[in-house]
Design an enzyme around this catalytic site. Structure first.
Site, PDB file in Angstrom:
ATOM      1  N   LYS A 230      -2.860  -2.217   7.472  1.00  0.00           N
ATOM      2  CA  LYS A 230      -1.631  -1.507   7.089  1.00  0.00           C
ATOM      3  C   LYS A 230      -0.970  -0.911   8.318  1.00  0.00           C
ATOM      4  CE  LYS A 230      -1.104  -2.656   4.100  1.00  0.00           C
ATOM      5  NZ  LYS A 230      -1.692  -3.478   3.081  1.00  0.00           N
TER       6      LYS A 230
ATOM      7  N   GLU B  40      -8.665  -2.505   5.660  1.00  0.00           N
ATOM      8  CA  GLU B  40      -7.369  -2.474   4.994  1.00  0.00           C
ATOM      9  C   GLU B  40      -6.455  -1.437   5.666  1.00  0.00           C
ATOM     10  OE1 GLU B  40      -5.569  -4.153   3.300  1.00  0.00           O
ATOM     11  OE2 GLU B  40      -4.141  -2.862   2.277  1.00  0.00           O
TER      12      GLU B  40
ATOM     13  N   LYS C 193       7.015 -11.289   2.884  1.00  0.00           N
ATOM     14  CA  LYS C 193       6.270 -10.804   1.730  1.00  0.00           C
ATOM     15  C   LYS C 193       5.331 -11.873   1.199  1.00  0.00           C
ATOM     16  CE  LYS C 193       4.941  -8.158  -1.531  1.00  0.00           C
ATOM     17  NZ  LYS C 193       3.853  -7.246  -1.085  1.00  0.00           N
TER      18      LYS C 193
ATOM     19  N   CYS D 256      11.484 -17.878   2.959  1.00  0.00           N
ATOM     20  CA  CYS D 256      12.711 -18.507   2.485  1.00  0.00           C
ATOM     21  C   CYS D 256      12.941 -18.225   1.004  1.00  0.00           C
ATOM     22  CB  CYS D 256      12.628 -20.018   2.666  1.00  0.00           C
ATOM     23  SG  CYS D 256      12.446 -20.527   4.357  1.00  0.00           S
TER      24      CYS D 256
ATOM     25  N   ARG E 249      11.789 -10.407   0.436  1.00  0.00           N
ATOM     26  CA  ARG E 249      10.753 -11.358   0.822  1.00  0.00           C
ATOM     27  C   ARG E 249      10.691 -11.554   2.337  1.00  0.00           C
ATOM     28  NH1 ARG E 249       9.680 -14.675  -3.837  1.00  0.00           N
ATOM     29  NH2 ARG E 249       9.006 -16.372  -2.533  1.00  0.00           N
TER      30      ARG E 249
ATOM     31  N   TRP F 257      13.577 -18.257   6.620  1.00  0.00           N
ATOM     32  CA  TRP F 257      12.587 -17.665   7.520  1.00  0.00           C
ATOM     33  C   TRP F 257      12.155 -18.795   8.425  1.00  0.00           C
ATOM     34  CZ3 TRP F 257       6.907 -17.510   7.836  1.00  0.00           C
ATOM     35  CH2 TRP F 257       6.434 -16.418   8.563  1.00  0.00           C
TER      36      TRP F 257
ATOM     37  N   GLU G  27       0.516  -3.641  10.751  1.00  0.00           N
ATOM     38  CA  GLU G  27       1.659  -4.446  10.284  1.00  0.00           C
ATOM     39  C   GLU G  27       2.920  -3.614  10.090  1.00  0.00           C
ATOM     40  OE1 GLU G  27       1.763  -6.386   6.421  1.00  0.00           O
ATOM     41  OE2 GLU G  27       0.343  -4.939   5.611  1.00  0.00           O
TER      42      GLU G  27
ATOM     43  N   ASN H 200      13.167 -24.714   0.581  1.00  0.00           N
ATOM     44  CA  ASN H 200      12.023 -23.874   0.977  1.00  0.00           C
ATOM     45  C   ASN H 200      10.841 -24.799   1.202  1.00  0.00           C
ATOM     46  OD1 ASN H 200      13.548 -21.648   0.438  1.00  0.00           O
ATOM     47  ND2 ASN H 200      12.406 -21.016  -1.386  1.00  0.00           N
ATOM     48  N   GLY H 201       9.939 -24.411   2.103  1.00  0.00           N
ATOM     49  CA  GLY H 201       8.738 -25.227   2.318  1.00  0.00           C
ATOM     50  C   GLY H 201       8.846 -25.999   3.623  1.00  0.00           C
TER      51      GLY H 201
ATOM     52  N   HIS I 115     -22.950  -1.071  19.071  1.00  0.00           N
ATOM     53  CA  HIS I 115     -23.103  -2.417  19.648  1.00  0.00           C
ATOM     54  C   HIS I 115     -21.887  -2.816  20.473  1.00  0.00           C
ATOM     55  CE1 HIS I 115     -26.783  -2.874  17.464  1.00  0.00           C
ATOM     56  NE2 HIS I 115     -26.172  -2.576  16.327  1.00  0.00           N
TER      57      HIS I 115
HETATM   58  O1  M6R Z   1       0.454 -12.551  -1.991  1.00  0.00           O
HETATM   59  P1  M6R Z   1      -0.927 -12.508  -1.412  1.00  0.00           P
HETATM   60  O2  M6R Z   1      -1.734 -11.364  -1.932  1.00  0.00           O
HETATM   61  O3  M6R Z   1      -1.669 -13.804  -1.523  1.00  0.00           O
HETATM   62  O4  M6R Z   1      -0.699 -12.243   0.137  1.00  0.00           O
HETATM   63  C1  M6R Z   1      -1.762 -12.213   1.043  1.00  0.00           C
HETATM   64  C2  M6R Z   1      -1.351 -11.609   2.365  1.00  0.00           C
HETATM   65  O5  M6R Z   1      -0.314 -12.355   2.949  1.00  0.00           O
HETATM   66  C3  M6R Z   1      -0.881 -10.172   2.193  1.00  0.00           C
HETATM   67  O6  M6R Z   1      -1.841  -9.373   1.569  1.00  0.00           O
HETATM   68  C4  M6R Z   1      -0.526  -9.558   3.549  1.00  0.00           C
HETATM   69  O7  M6R Z   1      -1.677  -9.417   4.328  1.00  0.00           O
HETATM   70  C5  M6R Z   1       0.184  -8.226   3.353  1.00  0.00           C
HETATM   71  N1  M6R Z   1       1.364  -8.153   4.177  1.00  0.00           N
HETATM   72  C6  M6R Z   1      -0.673  -7.067   3.699  1.00  0.00           C
HETATM   73  O8  M6R Z   1      -0.009  -5.854   3.506  1.00  0.00           O
END
Ligand code: M6R
Ligand code: UD1
Length: 716
Positions: A592, A588, A711, A2, A33, A95, A595, A123-124, A611
């Site tokens: 990537k 990581e 985001k 949001c 966002r 959102w 997502e 928001n929230g 294993h």
């Molecule tokens: O803003 P932050 O680094 O705290 O966010 C943490 C995760 O939400 C963030 O890294 C998320 O996993 C990303 N979309 C990964 O690309």
């Protein structure tokens, strides 16, 4: 996630069209966002309401992107020409949390469908909304949505009417205090009302909100005084608290027993404390205010901003900004809020020549990693100085253990650097996912150092974990990208990673900068150790070369694009194998890929292959293996053997010209320069960032806004 945007003009003539354009532009700056609906509220025309003349209002909202809202405004033929010399408009990107993304659930929400006396964006999450809703239903309020937010708008009207019944005409900020008294949960919110034309109140708790200020003339002072509750009002409030919150009553009466109207002395109490906004002759001056949950939407208008603290109420009226608190001043509490100058440039948040923000941010890494180190490493004398940590290093060196806490990519940067922390500091280090850490109610002690890593500094799980650690007296350190974010302000000390704004939902440049900031942190902690001197020098020399080496790795883009096109595009699943430092890179890379490209992928510790995971390996399953040179290289090679023996043909990320790898059993190699073992992950992650990007582009996915993700995840 949001987003909130508000715009107030005073003694600056604006047509309704210009006001709407301002609000729309503000929302567009928040689009990165992630959101699913948008809406705004502006003033309509003066209409007759009994004996009174009131300004009716226009609320336009819709599921979908801001451009859909823009079209709706055109389709609804909203009059653009009326001029306002004082006006408050509010807008929102939503959102969905409570209720589907459909029109009735979009913000703004109103107190009533007849006149829409109070209008709110939020928001929230209001955690006690169900109880509030139940209560307000008994009072005859009719709800139009499934949201938690709507009860806030209803509460405003409820309290307004109760005050009127008691013969009191409350000030908007006093009314806001009464409403906040009932709310549990988190909020950043704005409220406007035709009872208070040209005014807005903005308040926050656990959700960011800032106010941008634009004037032609210089502000008299660069701060705003905080207006605390007077003792009399506080006493009255306490009395009210004794009786109620509303929900503590049995709700059986039609007039709220617990309700205490605003103290007569407080109604429309307008102080002259807002010193900043008067011109030389002490008269009000033309001014515009921009309220937002994100500096990115304010920066094109003004660089002068004031960040609200939790429980602040910003009340804007008559060209002044007043900051109120619902409590009397406690010892040590600051009596002013500074008006700061933002350093961020608008072009920093634009796409430039790239197709997507994610691509831009991947290619920015030679610069962003350099900026993380700028002014902090003396490469000649091999000295690291982190200004934000310097005073705290002796305490941290004495701590019992270091707990690193984060989510998603930020968590991976902790995993990637844990080993070098342990090696250099000889302090036990644990790495925790914030949500799991909280679920377990993990024990935390005063002699622990808790390190919070976050790009946004606003991630709800990490903030809750931070509060948990603060309550237990631990020293808290932030490794944060967003200056002025909640985490950066709430930690005792920390390091801004200075990667610049990251807009793509997939975190890329923040990862490499967090990684470097954490390595610098470990170096700072151990800079007095003679036995570690050589290792220090090796790492610092290695860091110096990283930006140039990243540039080299980025040259792999053409090869990677072809690989994605020819071989990976139609695949359903992908494994990434790594061990030691490269396990974090494998995790990581897998995050990537899933997502952004929606392809299932899994990071596997190479030592764990036998294993269980080996059962998946055949000649079809694509596998990426990290086999750069470090002490675990022979073991990694043995994992690759296990794969090739089952007809697997891995894509191997290896060091330049590594002949052992280049054989006909591997599918292809992606060669990266060699660096110090603990920094190699900085280079190895770049090819997987590019693979995820090109897989997503090939699949026609909106790379910067992947489905179901936001985001900045400001909900638990
Ligand atoms: O803003 P932050 O680094 O705290 O966010 C943490 C995760 O939400 C963030 O890294 C998320 O996993 C990303 N979309 C990964 O690309
Ligand atoms: C600071 C200035 C930088 C200036 C430099 C010159 C800021 C934001 N940074 O950088 O513009 O060029 O001095 O000496 O003004 N902090 C936290 N939690 C966090 C992150 C930071 O509490 O998560 C605190 C730090 O402890 C420090 C302050 O914020 O007190 C600024 O941190 P940082 O920007 O990392 O400090 P410097 O690199 O010294």
């Amino acid at each position: 996630m949001c987003g909130i945007f508000g715009y107030v003009n005073f003694l600056v003539d604006k047509s309704r069209g210009e006001i709407i354009d301002n609000l729309i532009e503000g929302l567009q700056r928040l689009e990165y966002r992630g959101y699913d609906s948008a809406g705004l509220a502006v003033d309509g025309k003066l209409i007759k309401d009994g004996d009174e003349e009131i300004m009716n209002n226009i609320i336009i909202k819709t599921p979908g992107k801001v451009k859909v809202l823009k079209q709706k405004i055109i389709d609804d033929e909203i009059n653009r020409t009326d001029i306002f010399d004082n006006h408050a408009g509010i807008a929102h990107t939503r959102w969905a949390t409570h209720g589907q993304p459909k029109e009735e659930n979009c913000h703004p929400h109103r107190s009533d469908s007849t006149k829409g006396e109070f209008i709110v964006v939020h928001n929230g999450i209001i955690t006690n909304f169900a109880a509030l809703r139940k209560y307000l239903l008994t009072k005859g309020h009719i709800f139009e949505s499934e949201t938690d937010t709507e009860c806030i708008a209803k509460l405003f009207k409820h309290f307004y009417d109760l005050n009127l019944k008691a013969g009191v005409s409350p000030d908007l900020n006093e009314l806001t205090k009464q409403v906040l008294h009932e709310l549990e949960g988190s909020y950043g919110l704005l409220v406007k009302s035709y009872h208070y034309p040209g005014e807005v109140c903005g308040t926050r708790k656990g959700s960011p909100l800032l106010v941008g200020v634009k004037t032609d003339k210089k502000l008299k002072v660069d701060f705003v005084d905080v207006e605390f509750e007077t003792n009399a009002a506080q006493q009255q409030q306490q009395q009210a608290n004794g009786h109620s919150s509303l929900l503590q009553n049995n709700h059986s009466t039609s007039l709220d027993l617990g309700f205490i109207p605003v103290a007569p002395g407080e109604q429309n109490l307008r102080t002259s404390q807002s010193r900043a906004f008067l011109s030389e002759d002490d008269l009000p001056m033309p001014v515009e205010f921009f309220l937002s949950s994100d500096p990115a939407s304010v920066i094109q208008h003004t660089k002068k901003v004031l960040f609200l603290e939790d429980d602040d109420i910003a009340h804007i009226y008559d060209g002044e900004l007043h900051i109120h608190r619902a409590s009397t001043k406690s010892a040590g509490e600051s009596t002013v809020r500074p008006i700061q100058t933002l350093e961020m440039e608008l072009n920093e948040i634009m796409k430039g020549p790239y197709k997507h923000f994610m691509q831009k941010e991947i290619f920015e890494q030679p610069d962003s990693t350099f900026n993380t180190m700028r002014g902090r490493i003396d490469f000649e004398n091999c000295i690291v100085t982190l200004g934000g940590l310097k005073a705290f290093l002796p305490t941290i060196r004495r701590c019992r253990r270091i707990i690193m806490i984060a989510c998603g990519t930020s968590y991976h940067s902790c995993l990637a650097t844990r080993s070098i922390f342990e090696e250099l500091t000889e302090i036990p280090v644990s790495v925790e996912l914030a949500s799991d850490f909280l679920d377990r109610k993990s024990p935390v002690f005063r002699d622990d150092t808790c390190v919070f890593v976050s790009q946004s500094g606003e991630t709800a799980d990490s903030i809750l974990a931070l509060q948990y650690c603060l309550e237990r007296g631990a020293l808290t350190v932030g490794i944060v990208n967003s200056v002025g974010s909640s985490m950066s302000r709430q930690t005792h000390c920390g390091v801004h990673i200075n990667a610049g704004p990251e807009i793509g939902v997939a975190s890329t440049k923040a990862y490499t900068s967090q990684y470097i900031a954490l390595v610098m942190f470990a170096l700072s902690l151990s800079n007095d150790s003679i036995s570690k001197k050589k290792r220090h020098e090796e790492i610092i020399k290695g860091l110096q070369k990283i930006p140039e080496q990243i540039k080299k790795v980025l040259n792999l883009e053409t090869k990677i694009k072809k690989l994605c096109n020819d071989d990976l595009n139609d695949q359903k699943s992908l494994l990434l194998l790594g061990r030691g430092y490269q396990f974090a890179t494998a995790l990581e890379g897998a995050l990537k890929i899933k997502e952004i490209s929606y392809m299932h992928s899994e990071g596997v510790l190479a030592g764990e292959l036998k294993h269980g995971v080996l059962a998946l390996v055949d000649d079809k399953l694509p596998i990426i293996a990290f086999a750069t040179r470090d002490s675990l290289f022979p073991k990694t090679m043995s994992a690759i053997e296990q794969v090739t023996a089952r007809d697997g043909r891995p894509i191997v990320i290896c060091n330049e010209g590594d002949a052992i790898i280049s054989n006909d059993k591997v599918h292809t190699t992606l060669e990266v320069p060699q660096t110090v073992d603990c920094l190699q992950g900085l280079l190895n992650v770049i090819p997987v960032q590019l693979i995820s990007y090109w897989l997503a582009v090939n699949r026609g996915i909106d790379v910067d806004f992947p489905r179901n993700l936001a985001k900045s995840v400001t909900v638990e």
